[in-house]
Each structure stands twice: as C-alpha cells, then as structure tokens.
Design an enzyme around this catalytic site. Structure first.
Site, PDB file in Angstrom:
ATOM      1  N   ALA A  36       3.112  -0.899   4.814  1.00 15.78           N
ATOM      2  CA  ALA A  36       2.552  -0.919   6.173  1.00 15.78           C
ATOM      3  C   ALA A  36       2.154  -2.329   6.616  1.00 15.78           C
ATOM      4  CB  ALA A  36       1.353   0.016   6.261  1.00 15.78           C
ATOM      5  N   PRO A  56       0.786  -1.224   0.000  1.00 18.37           N
ATOM      6  CA  PRO A  56       0.000   0.000   0.000  1.00 18.37           C
ATOM      7  C   PRO A  56       0.825   1.284   0.000  1.00 18.37           C
ATOM      8  CG  PRO A  56      -0.189  -1.144   2.101  1.00 18.37           C
ATOM      9  CD  PRO A  56       0.479  -2.081   1.156  1.00 18.37           C
ATOM     10  N   ASN A  57       0.331   2.219  -0.783  1.00 11.30           N
ATOM     11  CA  ASN A  57       0.861   3.588  -0.884  1.00 11.30           C
ATOM     12  C   ASN A  57       2.179   3.695  -1.648  1.00 11.30           C
ATOM     13  OD1 ASN A  57      -1.257   4.871   0.704  1.00 11.30           O
ATOM     14  ND2 ASN A  57      -0.412   3.735   2.419  1.00 11.30           N
ATOM     15  N   GLU A  96      12.953  -9.326   1.533  1.00  7.94           N
ATOM     16  CA  GLU A  96      12.135  -8.200   1.999  1.00  7.94           C
ATOM     17  C   GLU A  96      12.905  -6.903   1.774  1.00  7.94           C
ATOM     18  OE1 GLU A  96      11.676  -8.461   6.239  1.00  7.94           O
ATOM     19  OE2 GLU A  96      10.315  -6.737   6.361  1.00  7.94           O
ATOM     20  N   ASN A  99       8.100  -5.590  -0.894  1.00  2.69           N
ATOM     21  CA  ASN A  99       8.020  -4.491   0.068  1.00  2.69           C
ATOM     22  C   ASN A  99       6.544  -4.424   0.470  1.00  2.69           C
ATOM     23  OD1 ASN A  99       7.849  -2.170   1.528  1.00  2.69           O
ATOM     24  ND2 ASN A  99       9.006  -0.902   0.079  1.00  2.69           N
ATOM     25  N   HIS A 122      12.756  -2.516   2.159  1.00  9.45           N
ATOM     26  CA  HIS A 122      12.124  -1.263   2.581  1.00  9.45           C
ATOM     27  C   HIS A 122      12.980  -0.117   2.086  1.00  9.45           C
ATOM     28  CE1 HIS A 122       9.307  -3.457   4.999  1.00  9.45           C
ATOM     29  NE2 HIS A 122      10.322  -4.198   5.416  1.00  9.45           N
ATOM     30  N   ARG A 156      13.016   4.563  12.651  1.00  8.76           N
ATOM     31  CA  ARG A 156      11.824   5.431  12.583  1.00  8.76           C
ATOM     32  C   ARG A 156      10.933   5.159  13.798  1.00  8.76           C
ATOM     33  NH1 ARG A 156       9.191   4.871   6.845  1.00  8.76           N
ATOM     34  NH2 ARG A 156       7.964   6.589   7.705  1.00  8.76           N
ATOM     35  N   TYR A 159      10.825   8.953   1.268  1.00  8.59           N
ATOM     36  CA  TYR A 159      10.841   7.945   0.198  1.00  8.59           C
ATOM     37  C   TYR A 159      11.438   8.442  -1.121  1.00  8.59           C
ATOM     38  CZ  TYR A 159       7.781   5.622   3.529  1.00  8.59           C
ATOM     39  OH  TYR A 159       7.281   5.049   4.666  1.00  8.59           O
ATOM     40  N   ARG A 167       4.335  10.919  -2.182  1.00 12.50           N
ATOM     41  CA  ARG A 167       4.233  10.555  -0.774  1.00 12.50           C
ATOM     42  C   ARG A 167       5.525  10.867  -0.006  1.00 12.50           C
ATOM     43  NH1 ARG A 167       4.696   4.303   1.265  1.00 12.50           N
ATOM     44  NH2 ARG A 167       4.010   4.795   3.379  1.00 12.50           N
TER      45      ARG A 167
HETATM   46  C1  DQA Z   1       8.181   1.039   3.887  1.00 14.37           C
HETATM   47  C2  DQA Z   1       8.290   1.246   5.411  1.00 14.37           C
HETATM   48  C3  DQA Z   1       6.953   0.978   6.088  1.00 14.37           C
HETATM   49  O1  DQA Z   1       7.070   1.171   7.489  1.00 14.37           O
HETATM   50  C4  DQA Z   1       5.906   1.920   5.560  1.00 14.37           C
HETATM   51  O2  DQA Z   1       4.649   1.630   6.124  1.00 14.37           O
HETATM   52  C5  DQA Z   1       5.832   1.939   4.067  1.00 14.37           C
HETATM   53  C6  DQA Z   1       7.062   1.851   3.286  1.00 14.37           C
HETATM   54  C7  DQA Z   1       9.493   1.419   3.175  1.00 14.37           C
HETATM   55  O3  DQA Z   1       9.620   1.069   2.002  1.00 14.37           O
HETATM   56  O4  DQA Z   1      10.346   2.099   3.744  1.00 14.37           O
HETATM   57  O5  DQA Z   1       4.764   2.126   3.500  1.00 14.37           O
HETATM   58  O6  DQA Z   1       7.959  -0.347   3.661  1.00 14.37           O
END
Ligand code: DQA
Length: 141
Positions: free
Chosen positions: A77, A9-10, A98, A74, A100, A107, A22, A17
């Site tokens: 959330a 998501p997002n 995985e 990835n 990020h 964070r 990011y 964003r």
């Molecule tokens: C994320 C880190 C997560 O905590 C966050 O909710 C994201 C992006 C990252 O790519 O840094 O949406 O996965």
C-alpha cells in the site's frame, strides 16, 4: 552479487489475505521460491518485511551500508502513498525493481499511481510470485 527483497504491509499475510487477488501461497512459500531461485544463480539474497513505513526506510538505508547490489521491492500500500520510501530509494541510488503480485493498473483507480516507479529500473506487476523472480533476473543482467 547481493540482493535484498523488501516487502511492505500485509504481505506477511499472503495465503490468508484476499486469496482471490494474491493467491493461496504463503509469505514463507514466497521466500522459499526466491531463495531457491537465488541459490540456483549463485546469488546472495536477504529478506525484509515490515508493516511500518519508517522500518522500510531504515532497511533501504541499511542496504547502502551493507553494499547491496540490487533491491527488489513490493512496497504494497505504501506504493501509492510514500514519498519517504521514494526519497530513501533516491538517497541510496541502488538499482531497484518494483514488483506487485496483482495488476495494479486494472484495479482501483488509486492503485494506478506509484510514487516509486520513476526511480525503479522496471516495474513488474500482475505476474504473481513469478514477478519477484523476473525482477531478480533483471537485476542480474
Ligand atoms: C500490491 C498492490 C497494492 O496496491 C496493495 O496495496 C498491496 C499489494 C501487490 O503486490 O499487488 O498490498 O503491492
């Protein structure tokens, strides 16, 4: 060699964003970067992004039937909440890395826990878009 890159998501909102966290590059730019990396290595890569947990579970299950060799994920959330994604990765038993974009360990406290880390061959965080490329190279090894 067939890889699947899953974004949660997002992440379709990259560039818009929270650019201070990011970056300013878009989701489309990320796909282009990964696509070029895969082409240079003669690897087949496909992409999946969804804002919905169940759709991500479906994509992981489909990877089994599509005989995908490795997954880069990835979960965004859902990293911090989803037992369903953990169980899907366990079910298909496809080597998974995985990723990020940000450093989830420096964070908010709630971002430090990942449900999926225990079933992944590695976790790469805080390396921006390059983390996806590192993840691909790890799976290729
Ligand atoms: C994320 C880190 C997560 O905590 C966050 O909710 C994201 C992006 C990252 O790519 O840094 O949406 O996965």
């Amino acid at each position: 060699m067939k890889l699947l890159v899953i974004n949660g998501p997002n992440l379709n909102m990259l560039g818009i964003r929270e650019p201070d966290i990011y970056g300013k590059q878009t989701y489309e730019a990320l796909l282009e970067l990964i696509g070029n990396h895969a082409a240079a290595r003669g690897v087949e890569v496909s992409f999946f992004q969804s804002n919905h947990e169940g759709a991500i579970v479906d994509a992981i299950q489909q990877a089994y039937f599509d005989k995908v060799d490795g997954i880069v994920i990835n979960p965004a959330a859902y990293t911090h909440t989803s037992v369903a994604i953990l169980d899907a990765l366990k079910a298909v038993a496809i080597p998974t890395v995985e990723v990020h974009i940000s450093d989830i360990n420096s964070r908010d406290e709630f971002r430090k826990h990942s449900y999926i880390s225990p079933v992944c061959v590695a976790t790469i965080c805080g390396k921006g878009f390059n983390g996806y490329l590192e993840a691909m190279d790890l799976l290729l090894k």
